[in-house]
Design a protein around this motif. Structure first.
Motif, short mmCIF file in Angstrom:
data_model
loop_
_atom_site.label_atom_id
_atom_site.label_comp_id
_atom_site.label_asym_id
_atom_site.label_seq_id
_atom_site.Cartn_x
_atom_site.Cartn_y
_atom_site.Cartn_z
N GLU A 100 0.83 -1.21 0.00
CA GLU A 100 0.00 0.00 0.00
C GLU A 100 0.86 1.26 0.00
O GLU A 100 0.57 2.23 -0.70
N GLY A 111 2.38 1.84 -3.41
CA GLY A 111 1.37 2.42 -4.29
C GLY A 111 1.20 3.91 -4.06
O GLY A 111 1.12 4.70 -5.01
N LYS A 134 -0.16 4.77 -7.45
CA LYS A 134 -0.90 3.60 -7.93
C LYS A 134 -1.59 2.93 -6.75
O LYS A 134 -1.31 3.22 -5.59
N SER A 135 -2.52 2.01 -7.05
CA SER A 135 -3.26 1.33 -6.00
C SER A 135 -2.44 0.17 -5.41
O SER A 135 -1.47 -0.29 -6.03
N ARG A 136 -2.85 -0.28 -4.23
CA ARG A 136 -2.20 -1.44 -3.62
C ARG A 136 -2.35 -2.66 -4.51
O ARG A 136 -1.43 -3.47 -4.65
#
Length: 264
Positions: free
Chosen positions: A125, A128, A133-135
């Motif tokens: 996480e 990210g 960016k997302s996890r």
């Protein structure tokens, strides 16, 4: 308070060398030739990012532009000098630019994210958040590091899509090689591969323990296979439950990948 704008300078190309921690390792010759032709016509639109070194300048971001400028016959290239960056910060600058430009291969992205996590001891996480960016994005790419070397090459060369790679990452090396061959020979879509993998798992021989010791063997083997603690309980009628323990969301992501679950 906004950061001061960095001044752009014209730097001799032959004084520049690529950074040792560059995430990108491969460059498409045809795409490089196209960029070189564009540079001949219009010049270098965006400056590269450099650090000063005793021998010249270390390239932190923009290696593709630097290589194309060489092909185009330029003697100088516009650059921003960032001597304020540490080694770790310099790596992040290059990685983020390559991710934003989507110029890394899948395996280069995975290796770069892994390196970023190691440098700063970050969770998926936190990685990210650092790169915007997302996890899930981070976890999906890091799963690719479980691929067999032969399969990783197929992914980098575009013979297997990222979705194929994610589905294969939880399988054994032997299964990865076999299913990668199936995908290429039969041109299987990601969904087709996922369905075939699920069907293959369902056809496997079911373990039927008898004595309490058999349950312990099953628990040990499942724990080894899933890399997570597993407990199995059952009554005399055969009803029971299987519990899998995980200690973090990152560990859960790895567990889901190993059992072949693909998020929709």
């Amino acid at each position: 308070m906004p950061r001061p704008v960095k001044q752009i300078q014209e730097i001799p190309i032959d004084l520049i060398r690529p950074g040792s921690q560059q995430a990108r390792r491969s460059f498409d010759p045809d795409a490089l030739a196209e960029l070189a032709e564009s540079i001949r016509e219009s010049g270098v639109v965006q400056p590269v990012v450099l650090r000063t070194r005793v021998w010249g300048y270390e390239l932190l971001a923009g290696e593709r532009r630097w290589r194309a400028a060489q092909q185009a016959g330029l003697h100088e290239i516009p650059a921003v000098i960032r001597d304020d960056l540490s080694d770790a910060e310099a790596f992040v600058v290059g990685l983020i630019e390559n991710l934003q430009r989507e110029s890394l291969t899948p395996m280069e992205t995975a290796a770069g994210l892994k390196r970023l996590g190691e440098l700063f001891e970050l969770t998926h996480e936190e990685i990210g958040a650092r790169i915007g960016k997302s996890r899930e994005y981070v976890s999906n790419y890091l799963r690719l590091l479980n691929l067999a070397p032969q399969v990783a090459v197929l992914v980098n060369e575009g013979h297997l899509h990222l979705g194929h790679a994610k589905a294969l990452a939880g399988a054994s090396v032997e299964e990865q090689l076999r299913w990668a061959d199936e995908v290429i020979r039969h041109k299987l879509s990601v969904r087709q591969l996922e369905r075939r993998l699920a069907s293959a798992r369902e056809r496997r021989i079911v373990f039927k323990p008898g004595k309490p010791g058999d349950w312990r063997v099953l628990e040990r083997e499942l724990s080894d296979h899933l890399a997570c603690p597993v407990t199995v309980q059952s009554d005399k009628g055969g009803k029971g439950e299987l519990r899998v323990k995980f200690h973090s969301l990152d560990e859960l992501d790895g567990l889901l990948a190993r059992i072949g679950y693909a998020a929709r």
